[in-house]
Design an enzyme around this catalytic site. Structure first.
Site, PDB file in Angstrom:
ATOM      1  N   LYS A 117       0.824  -1.212   0.000  1.00  9.87           N
ATOM      2  CA  LYS A 117       0.000   0.000   0.000  1.00  9.87           C
ATOM      3  C   LYS A 117       0.855   1.259   0.000  1.00  9.87           C
ATOM      4  O   LYS A 117       0.682   2.153  -0.823  1.00  9.87           O
ATOM      5  CB  LYS A 117      -0.864   0.028   1.266  1.00  9.87           C
ATOM      6  CG  LYS A 117      -2.276  -0.494   1.063  1.00  9.87           C
ATOM      7  CD  LYS A 117      -3.086  -0.196   2.316  1.00  9.87           C
ATOM      8  CE  LYS A 117      -4.273  -1.140   2.411  1.00  9.87           C
ATOM      9  NZ  LYS A 117      -5.007  -1.006   3.670  1.00  9.87           N
ATOM     10  N   GLU A 201      -9.395   9.907   5.536  1.00 11.11           N
ATOM     11  CA  GLU A 201      -9.496  10.065   4.094  1.00 11.11           C
ATOM     12  C   GLU A 201     -10.846  10.672   3.776  1.00 11.11           C
ATOM     13  O   GLU A 201     -11.813  10.443   4.497  1.00 11.11           O
ATOM     14  CB  GLU A 201      -9.452   8.671   3.451  1.00 11.11           C
ATOM     15  CG  GLU A 201      -8.411   8.486   2.389  1.00 11.11           C
ATOM     16  CD  GLU A 201      -8.427   7.066   1.863  1.00 11.11           C
ATOM     17  OE1 GLU A 201      -7.343   6.487   1.791  1.00 11.11           O
ATOM     18  OE2 GLU A 201      -9.509   6.540   1.536  1.00 11.11           O
ATOM     19  N   HIS A 236     -17.705  -7.093  -2.192  1.00  8.22           N
ATOM     20  CA  HIS A 236     -16.440  -6.744  -2.853  1.00  8.22           C
ATOM     21  C   HIS A 236     -16.048  -7.709  -3.962  1.00  8.22           C
ATOM     22  O   HIS A 236     -14.906  -7.708  -4.421  1.00  8.22           O
ATOM     23  CB  HIS A 236     -15.300  -6.614  -1.831  1.00  8.22           C
ATOM     24  CG  HIS A 236     -15.595  -5.596  -0.769  1.00  8.22           C
ATOM     25  ND1 HIS A 236     -15.603  -4.246  -1.023  1.00  8.22           N
ATOM     26  CD2 HIS A 236     -15.956  -5.732   0.527  1.00  8.22           C
ATOM     27  CE1 HIS A 236     -15.930  -3.597   0.082  1.00  8.22           C
ATOM     28  NE2 HIS A 236     -16.166  -4.471   1.040  1.00  8.22           N
ATOM     29  N   ARG A 293      -2.160  -8.578 -13.226  1.00  7.53           N
ATOM     30  CA  ARG A 293      -2.464  -9.846 -13.878  1.00  7.53           C
ATOM     31  C   ARG A 293      -3.541  -9.612 -14.933  1.00  7.53           C
ATOM     32  O   ARG A 293      -4.090  -8.527 -15.037  1.00  7.53           O
ATOM     33  CB  ARG A 293      -3.010 -10.826 -12.851  1.00  7.53           C
ATOM     34  CG  ARG A 293      -4.215 -10.222 -12.138  1.00  7.53           C
ATOM     35  CD  ARG A 293      -4.918 -11.173 -11.224  1.00  7.53           C
ATOM     36  NE  ARG A 293      -5.581 -10.456 -10.146  1.00  7.53           N
ATOM     37  CZ  ARG A 293      -6.783  -9.905 -10.214  1.00  7.53           C
ATOM     38  NH1 ARG A 293      -7.485  -9.990 -11.316  1.00  7.53           N
ATOM     39  NH2 ARG A 293      -7.303  -9.268  -9.191  1.00  7.53           N
TER      40      ARG A 293
END
Lengths: 513, 165
Positions: A117, A201, A236, A293
């Site tokens: 991250k 955030e 998700h 990927r």
């Protein structure tokens, strides 16, 4: 230069997808399989297939040593990892390199950078990539949190630095709520992760999830191939994806694409990759992460660009230059992908493994069906229960929706439960048709399920119910005694064969593309 | 041949007779012109007054299921001449309903007792599988005739947990 033989370190529909590309290119394909996959499609369709081990992925599809041993024995000169499993594990490209086998994907260093991250964020900030505004580091005091929140504007989200899965997260709408939210987020983070670092955030309310496909060769050329709208998610997990996004115009596409190219270049990225963005209601986009990927949903990009991404991945890995420039790429038409899962819509979308007693796949205009299953195959309980991807394409979004509705009507999977009916609901939904989407869309649609069920039968449905009664009697005469229920026995069989199946099911979340 | 057929809980009386290569069909006493062709096992093409239906049959853990297009129907079929000719295990003429485990798992809670009155859609047993709890609901209004499920017990898919009458 090109490859002579490619080992596909995966299973299911993506292994079949890749070996098809190999056959098209005149490259021999090598499949690998675990105990429960001997009868799987990717084994019988490949040129060669070798046994890896027991069903748990650590004994088979996640086992680098075993896979490399097979690659050497078979004389493969390259390995394609597919998605999931080892595809984003930097140890794998590194081990391939040591073994003198080309890994079809990015270099280990690029994977590592994107896997961290903070590492990714630092590099991306240097490259001028937009992030969700925030404090970037842990808050030392409530006052500091209040200052940052004033600067970026409420609502804000407090997030645990080592967090995940919603733990240590708090949505704060106004200043007065910040103190208690920060205290509870910190204590929850400490309890859950042993680290009470919490940062703040800007909260993106009802965001869209839009991603940009990039392709980079090993000679310094990087292009973007347009976006995919992936806002329809459940827990998700993406369920339906489309290209292009209804809210992205050519200017926004160019701006997102250029940012995605900068992200890839900042990481010295090569081969196919995807840069994910959160998009707010004002169409501001923020970098989320890069997937290093091939994605499950790559076909919608293939259909709207006319390119074959697996061919290009192989070409790039073999040292080829990109055969086109950015200005040569045009987005044409529209494509939507439905992920067909063996799961039960009437039972909280639980996995529904078992034997497929009948399979009538859809076909016809504008339909692509990438499948890893066949009639008579038993869907194992050990892996992600993705059966196939149904992709519709056409001139525009409206036509694709009509084509997919028609295709779903043709599609039949007997013996197990699938989520096919879910797509009929999504495609018929007014908000979906108007492209009013965000990541909360599907949960809201599913919450409306009850009204739907309680509506009762329409006169047309009553008539069909009578037809069913007649058909039931005719079956009894013309085709007596249906084969004894093998759904029940096969589920027990699968469990008996793979005692670790339930544990493996937990892994599945992680293995989904 | 006569059948009692239930489609999603709705009862029908079906009379079928073959006359040469024609069929005589009566549903609830009303004549219906049918032209069936078995395309393959478990797949029937049925023409009724020129309207075409492709019907597929499946045997599932919860019983016989027929589908046309995207719609699926739970079907029970009985030859009234025979008491033992049910093609499915999931019911009987008196309208008994067996609640079976849809997947292997563990019985977490039994929510009703024998003799209790239940409504259609009321939760009766909670089964846990893959760390997810799943509340099984009564398919009909009625009386709990028998409770086989035992809290804490492991069950296999298809095991009968409870009977509602």
């Amino acid at each position: 230069m090109t490859f002579k033989k490619i080992l596909i370190a995966n299973r299911g529909e993506i292994a079949v997808r890749i070996l098809r590309a190999c056959r098209e290119l005149g490259i021999r394909s090598v499949a690998v399989y675990s105990d429960v996959d001997r009868a799987s499609l990717h084994v019988s369709k490949a040129d060669e297939a070798y046994y890896l081990g027991a069903p748990p992925a650590t004994e088979s599809y996640l086992n680098i040593e075993k896979i490399l041993a097979v690659a050497k024995r078979a004389g493969a000169d390259a390995i394609h990892p597919g998605y999931g499993f080892l595809s984003e594990n930097p140890k794998f490209p590194r081990a391939c390199k040591e073994a003198g086998i080309k890994f079809i994907g990015p270099k280990a260093e690029a994977m590592e950078m994107m896997g961290s991250k903070t590492g990714a964020r630092r590099a991306m900030e240097k490259a001028g990539v937009p992030f969700v505004p925030g404090s970037l580091r842990g808050l030392n005091s409530v006052e500091e949190g209040e200052q940052v929140a004033e600067r970026i504007g409420y609502p804000v989200m407090l997030k645990a630095a080592s967090g995940g899965g919603g733990k240590g997260m708090r949505l704060v709408f106004k200043r007065e709520e910040l103190r208690s939210a920060l205290e509870s987020a910190k204590s929850e983070a400490a309890r859950s992760f042993g680290d009470d670092e919490v940062y703040v955030e800007k909260a993106i309310v009802n965001p869209r999830h839009i991603e940009m496909q990039v392709l980079a060769d090993e000679h310094g050329h990087t292009v973007y191939l347009g976006e995919r709208e992936c806002s329809i998610q459940r827990r998700h997990q993406k369920v339906l994806e489309e290209a292009p996004s209804a809210i992205v115009d050519p200017d926004m596409r160019r701006r997102m694409g250029e940012v995605a190219v900068r992200v890839a270049q900042a990481a010295n990225y090569t081969n196919a990759g995807t840069v994910e963005f959160l998009v707010d209601q004002e169409k501001n986009f923020y970098f989320l992460e890069m997937n290093t990927r091939l994605q499950v949903e790559h076909p919608v990009t293939e259909l709207t660009t006319g390119l074959d991404l697996v061919h290009l991945q192989i070409h790039i890995a073999a040292g080829g230059e990109l055969p086109f420039k950015q200005e040569d790429i045009a987005i044409r038409g529209h494509a939507i992908e439905c992920r067909i899962y063996a799961e039960d819509p009437d039972n909280h979308y639980f996995p529904s493994p078992g034997k497929i007693t009948m399979l009538l796949p859809p076909a016809g205009p504008g339909i692509r069906h990438d499948s890893g299953s066949y009639e008579g195959w038993t869907v194992p309980i050990d892996y992600d229960p993705l059966l196939a991807k149904l992709i519709g394409y056409g001139t525009d979004r409206e036509q694709v929706i009509l084509r997919l509705q028609r295709a779903l009507h043709e599609y039949f999977v007997g013996g197990i439960q699938t989520n096919i009916s879910l797509f009929q609901r999504i495609l018929a939904d007014g908000d979906f048709q108007a492209a009013r989407l965000d990541t909360g869309y599907l949960e809201r649609l599913l919450a409306r399920e009850h009204e739907h069920v309680l509506e009762g039968m329409s006169p047309a449905e009553e008539r069909v119910s009578e037809v069913v009664a007649i058909a039931a009697g005719l079956f009894a005469v013309l085709d007596p005694a249906p084969a004894a229920s093998n759904a029940a026995s096969s589920i027990s069989e699968i469990i008996a064969k793979s005692p670790s199946g339930w544990k493996q099911a937990a892994l599945r979340e992680a293995l989904r593309g | 041949m006569n059948y009692d057929v239930s489609v999603d809980g709705k009862a029908h009386r079906l009379e079928l007779a073959r006359k040469g290569d024609q069929w005589e069909c009566k549903l609830d006493g009303r004549a219906v012109p049918v032209d069936p062709v078995l395309l393959r096992r478990n797949m029937l093409s049925l023409l009724i007054d020129g309207v075409s239906y492709e019907v597929r049959r499946e045997q599932t853990v919860s019983g016989l299921r027929l589908s046309i297009g995207l719609a699926r129907y739970a079907v029970e079929l009985r030859d009234p001449r025979s008491l033992h000719s049910w093609q499915t295990e999931s019911g009987s003429a008196e309208g008994k309903k067996k609640i079976v485990a849809p997947m292997p798992g563990k019985v977490v809670r039994v929510l009703v007792k024998q003799g209790a009155e239940v409504q259609a859609g009321q939760g009766v047993v909670v089964v846990e599988a893959m760390k997810m709890q799943n509340e099984l609901k009564s398919p009909k209004q009625g009386i709990v005739q028998k409770v086989m499920a035992v809290e804490g017990a492991t069950v296999n898919a298809g095991d009968v947990l409870l009977i509602v009458e």
